[in-house]
Scaffold this motif. Structure first.
Motif, PDB file in Angstrom:
ATOM      1  N   ILE A 291       8.446   7.403  -3.056  1.00 23.12           N
ATOM      2  CA  ILE A 291       9.852   8.165  -3.294  1.00 23.12           C
ATOM      3  C   ILE A 291      10.577   8.767  -2.062  1.00 23.12           C
ATOM      4  O   ILE A 291      11.592   8.728  -2.118  1.00 23.12           O
ATOM      5  CB  ILE A 291       9.277   9.426  -4.196  1.00 23.12           C
ATOM      6  N   ALA A 292       9.594   9.140  -1.196  1.00 24.96           N
ATOM      7  CA  ALA A 292      10.333   9.623   0.067  1.00 24.96           C
ATOM      8  C   ALA A 292      11.270   8.589   0.558  1.00 24.96           C
ATOM      9  O   ALA A 292      12.213   8.833   1.231  1.00 24.96           O
ATOM     10  CB  ALA A 292       9.426   9.895   1.237  1.00 24.96           C
ATOM     11  N   ASP A 293      10.723   7.020   0.436  1.00 27.81           N
ATOM     12  CA  ASP A 293      11.693   6.082   1.124  1.00 27.81           C
ATOM     13  C   ASP A 293      12.950   6.011   0.282  1.00 27.81           C
ATOM     14  O   ASP A 293      13.947   5.730   0.838  1.00 27.81           O
ATOM     15  CB  ASP A 293      11.033   4.823   0.893  1.00 27.81           C
ATOM     16  N   LEU A 294      12.895   6.214  -1.050  1.00 28.27           N
ATOM     17  CA  LEU A 294      14.312   6.303  -1.610  1.00 28.27           C
ATOM     18  C   LEU A 294      15.163   7.506  -1.537  1.00 28.27           C
ATOM     19  O   LEU A 294      16.177   7.529  -1.295  1.00 28.27           O
ATOM     20  CB  LEU A 294      13.773   6.155  -3.189  1.00 28.27           C
ATOM     21  N   VAL A 295      14.382   8.430  -1.177  1.00 28.44           N
ATOM     22  CA  VAL A 295      15.248   9.751  -0.705  1.00 28.44           C
ATOM     23  C   VAL A 295      15.802   9.522   0.768  1.00 28.44           C
ATOM     24  O   VAL A 295      16.807   9.975   1.013  1.00 28.44           O
ATOM     25  CB  VAL A 295      14.189  11.120  -0.452  1.00 28.44           C
ATOM     26  N   ASP A 296      15.089   8.780   1.561  1.00 24.68           N
ATOM     27  CA  ASP A 296      15.964   8.366   2.924  1.00 24.68           C
ATOM     28  C   ASP A 296      17.177   7.653   2.606  1.00 24.68           C
ATOM     29  O   ASP A 296      18.147   8.057   3.198  1.00 24.68           O
ATOM     30  CB  ASP A 296      15.025   7.276   3.542  1.00 24.68           C
ATOM     31  N   ASN A 297      17.228   6.551   1.611  1.00 26.47           N
ATOM     32  CA  ASN A 297      18.583   6.026   1.203  1.00 26.47           C
ATOM     33  C   ASN A 297      19.705   6.926   0.969  1.00 26.47           C
ATOM     34  O   ASN A 297      20.660   6.825   1.143  1.00 26.47           O
ATOM     35  CB  ASN A 297      18.249   4.891   0.180  1.00 26.47           C
TER      36      ASN A 297
ATOM     37  N   SER B  99       9.786   0.242  -4.683  1.00 26.89           N
ATOM     38  CA  SER B  99       9.903   0.592  -5.920  1.00 26.89           C
ATOM     39  C   SER B  99       9.108  -0.549  -6.518  1.00 26.89           C
ATOM     40  O   SER B  99       8.344  -0.063  -7.778  1.00 26.89           O
ATOM     41  CB  SER B  99      11.332   0.185  -6.353  1.00 26.89           C
ATOM     42  N   LEU B 100       8.863  -1.734  -6.427  1.00 29.42           N
ATOM     43  CA  LEU B 100       8.052  -2.525  -6.985  1.00 29.42           C
ATOM     44  C   LEU B 100       6.776  -2.391  -6.702  1.00 29.42           C
ATOM     45  O   LEU B 100       5.961  -3.137  -7.526  1.00 29.42           O
ATOM     46  CB  LEU B 100       8.698  -4.023  -6.534  1.00 29.42           C
ATOM     47  N   SER B 101       6.157  -1.607  -5.574  1.00 26.18           N
ATOM     48  CA  SER B 101       4.850  -1.213  -5.543  1.00 26.18           C
ATOM     49  C   SER B 101       4.523  -0.335  -6.703  1.00 26.18           C
ATOM     50  O   SER B 101       3.252  -0.273  -6.906  1.00 26.18           O
ATOM     51  CB  SER B 101       4.707  -0.458  -4.107  1.00 26.18           C
ATOM     52  N   HIS B 102       5.258   0.148  -7.481  1.00 25.11           N
ATOM     53  CA  HIS B 102       4.982   1.364  -8.395  1.00 25.11           C
ATOM     54  C   HIS B 102       5.669   1.116  -9.866  1.00 25.11           C
ATOM     55  O   HIS B 102       5.244   1.684 -10.953  1.00 25.11           O
ATOM     56  CB  HIS B 102       5.334   2.629  -8.026  1.00 25.11           C
ATOM     57  N   ALA B 103       6.329  -0.023  -9.674  1.00 24.78           N
ATOM     58  CA  ALA B 103       7.102  -0.073 -10.937  1.00 24.78           C
ATOM     59  C   ALA B 103       7.310  -1.881 -11.605  1.00 24.78           C
ATOM     60  O   ALA B 103       7.379  -2.676 -10.350  1.00 24.78           O
ATOM     61  CB  ALA B 103       8.512   0.504 -11.168  1.00 24.78           C
TER      62      ALA B 103
ATOM     63  N   VAL C 236      21.937   5.744  -9.125  1.00 25.04           N
ATOM     64  CA  VAL C 236      20.867   6.038  -9.829  1.00 25.04           C
ATOM     65  C   VAL C 236      19.904   4.934  -9.542  1.00 25.04           C
ATOM     66  O   VAL C 236      20.151   3.653 -10.028  1.00 25.04           O
ATOM     67  CB  VAL C 236      21.423   6.068 -11.426  1.00 25.04           C
ATOM     68  N   ILE C 237      18.588   5.285  -9.557  1.00 23.59           N
ATOM     69  CA  ILE C 237      17.473   4.193  -9.342  1.00 23.59           C
ATOM     70  C   ILE C 237      16.443   4.555 -10.426  1.00 23.59           C
ATOM     71  O   ILE C 237      16.358   5.612 -10.798  1.00 23.59           O
ATOM     72  CB  ILE C 237      16.853   4.168  -7.899  1.00 23.59           C
ATOM     73  N   ARG C 238      16.415   3.424 -11.143  1.00 25.81           N
ATOM     74  CA  ARG C 238      15.430   3.591 -12.466  1.00 25.81           C
ATOM     75  C   ARG C 238      14.154   2.759 -12.453  1.00 25.81           C
ATOM     76  O   ARG C 238      14.296   1.419 -12.141  1.00 25.81           O
ATOM     77  CB  ARG C 238      16.222   3.231 -13.728  1.00 25.81           C
ATOM     78  N   TRP C 239      13.145   3.344 -12.295  1.00 22.73           N
ATOM     79  CA  TRP C 239      11.904   2.741 -12.310  1.00 22.73           C
ATOM     80  C   TRP C 239      11.280   2.453 -13.934  1.00 22.73           C
ATOM     81  O   TRP C 239      11.352   3.579 -14.502  1.00 22.73           O
ATOM     82  CB  TRP C 239      10.634   3.434 -11.677  1.00 22.73           C
TER      83      TRP C 239
ATOM     84  N   GLY D  85       0.721  -0.970   0.033  1.00 21.09           N
ATOM     85  CA  GLY D  85       0.005  -0.158   0.006  1.00 21.09           C
ATOM     86  C   GLY D  85       0.871   1.282  -0.128  1.00 21.09           C
ATOM     87  O   GLY D  85       0.313   2.303   0.305  1.00 21.09           O
ATOM     88  N   TYR D  86       2.032   1.153  -0.396  1.00 23.00           N
ATOM     89  CA  TYR D  86       2.952   2.474  -0.732  1.00 23.00           C
ATOM     90  C   TYR D  86       2.158   3.507  -1.525  1.00 23.00           C
ATOM     91  O   TYR D  86       2.048   3.151  -2.863  1.00 23.00           O
ATOM     92  CB  TYR D  86       4.031   2.125  -1.290  1.00 23.00           C
TER      93      TYR D  86
END
Length: 510
Positions: free
Chosen positions: A38-44, A109-113, A169-172, A31-32
């Motif tokens: 996106i915010a979770d990736l900015v955390d990283n 990522s896989l919640s949306h791509a 670089v993270i690519r969806w 349920g992301y």
């Protein structure tokens, strides 16, 4: 039988039971929301020491093709990448790290791509990459190794902006909520709507980071066919406590709750001035949603508003906000959700808050009284207190509902008034369903009112707002007297005449 009960469960050994590959489907179905992912990736990126994070939408003409998140952090070696891309793989987090569970990159990522590619390099290692393709991940946990030349190409593409010596670089690809067809301005509308929400979300949840001189988040859009980057702007900090003047002269005020299992916890209580139009006040949500606790973990906002079972939301506490920095030793007391968008507060904190005090001995419960009284005083206009009304509901634009709820006291416990379109005889413009608290507007006149635009659930905000103001009192009375019935007939006649005039104008212009 009582005598047979064993408090310890006896075992005879262990058995290795690895997860089924379909576990990836469960991982990607948490349920992301888009902005939360996106915010979770900015955390990283922040954990990697990034100074600049770029969120890059790539389009090919009218078609959106990919979304990338790029940072200039310390990067990862191949071994680090393998850990990062392993389901449940966990590195040793720094004491102030934003990461916690080792699942955010994959699940967000896989919640949306349908595919997520990660390419990274450190100052001392060459670019390397891994890719999870959803269909392969759910089959046998096989993670693709990205071809080294492509990894170098992707790094070179962002060399200098923002990547210098190292970065990721993270690519969806196959982003699920990208428009399937971009014609008719659909892609432009999607980008405008999505980027606006994303900017608000990141500005709010990372506002403490964005006030620093050495950290920036940029959102950009590029056409890969022409190479033109026609949108590029920095995310602005949205501090939910950045009011120009306090709504109450005694606040802000710091309270301390003594929680038995972890010790002292600070609660910094604020009261906003009334009727603020600042984004910092309005960005959180509705009047009910934006009040209450704002929890921070390592300066990152992890919950914006809510009372966490301490009390029920109340319109009269609309101006009350409390900042809480979570102690590092508080996992069993303040449990953070995997998505980092909510906190579960244990009953012992709720109990401790009842006796929380400031340095002068003032109780936290007094703050709640002050918040309510500030709101009530602000509702008074020229000595007149507006009467409570039934809240507006579905069918009315969210921004309009919010304004109505701020301007008018809401009757508690009442079902809101919805406004819907329905097929009615052409001699009436509206109909009322008292039992179901609904105003029905005549579908026959909808196209003329909308000027030919496509209809949506919350369309025609001007007409619906006026209908709510005209009719809400009808629902607040048990029956309609002669005066109300006469008014209803008058309004029907005038509105039908006006709607038919709109139809005539539409026909003439066509």
């Amino acid at each position: 039988m009582a005598g047979d009960w064993k408090f310890e469960v006896p075992t005879t050994g262990t058995k290795h039971l690895p997860p089924d590959a379909r576990y990836m489907e469960a991982l990607s179905s948490q349920g992301y929301g888009f902005e939360v992912a996106i915010a979770d990736l900015v955390d990283n990126s922040i954990d990697a020491g990034a100074k600049d994070v770029v969120i890059h939408f790539l389009r090919d003409g009218d078609q959106l093709v990919s979304l990338l998140i790029i940072d200039d952090g310390g990067g990862m070696t191949e071994e680090d990448l393998d850990i990062a891309m392993t389901v449940g793989g966990r590195r040793n987090y720094d004491a102030q790290a934003l990461g916690m569970f080792g699942t955010g990159l994959k699940s967000a990522s896989l919640s949306h791509a349908s595919a997520v590619t990660v390419v990274s390099k450190t100052k001392r290692s060459r670019p390397a990459g891994r890719r999870w393709l959803m269909e392969r991940a759910t089959a046998d946990f096989q993670c693709d190794i990205v071809e080294p030349n492509y990894a170098q190409l992707l790094m070179d593409r962002y060399a200098g902006c923002p990547i210098t010596w190292s970065g990721t670089v993270i690519r969806w690809d196959g982003v699920k909520n990208f428009p399937q067809t971009g014609g008719g301005g659909q892609t432009d509308r999607y980008l405008h709507r999505t980027i606006n929400k994303l900017g608000f979300h990141l500005g709010l949840y990372f506002h403490r980071f964005l006030t620093r001189d050495d950290f920036n988040i940029t959102i950009a859009v590029e056409d890969v066919r022409t190479g033109i980057e026609y949108m590029n702007f920095g995310v602005v900090s949205l501090d939910p406590f950045a009011y120009p003047v306090s709504g109450h002269p005694d606040y802000p005020r710091a309270f301390v709750a003594e929680v038995p299992s972890i010790g002292s916890v600070g609660f910094d209580a604020h009261i906003w001035p009334s009727k603020s139009n600042l984004d910092e006040y309005k960005a959180v949500g509705s009047v009910i949603e934006r009040q209450g606790f704002y929890f921070y973990r390592h300066n990152r906002l992890v919950q914006a508003g809510g009372w966490n079972n301490f009390r029920q939301p109340d319109q009269h506490l609309a101006l009350a906000r409390i900042a809480v920095d979570l102690p590092d030793n508080s996992r069993d007391v303040f449990r953070l959700s995997v998505k980092k968008e909510g906190v579960e507060m244990s009953p012992e904190v709720v109990a401790a808050l009842e006796d929380a005090r400031d340095h002068n001995g003032r109780l936290f419960t007094q703050y709640l009284n002050d918040g309510e009284s500030t709101y009530r005083e602000a509702r008074k206009t020229s000595g007149t207190v507006r009467k409570p009304v039934i809240a507006p509901g579905k069918g009315i634009d969210a921004a309009v509902r919010e304004t109505l709820e701020e301007e008018l006291p809401i009757l508690p416990g009442e079902e809101p008034i919805a406004i819907r379109w329905q097929s009615l005889v052409n001699s009436i413009f509206f109909d009322l369903d008292r039992e179901n608290r609904t105003i029905y507007l005549n579908q026959y006149y909808r196209a003329a009112i909308l000027g030919g635009r496509a209809g949506t659930l919350n369309d025609a905000p001007m007409v619906k707002s006026l209908m709510y103001l005209l009719l809400h009192q009808i629902f607040e009375k048990e029956y309609s007297g002669p005066r109300e019935k006469d008014n209803l007939q008058l309004w029907q006649a005038v509105l039908v005449s006006a709607a038919r005039a709109e139809l005539d104008r539409m026909a003439d212009s066509g």
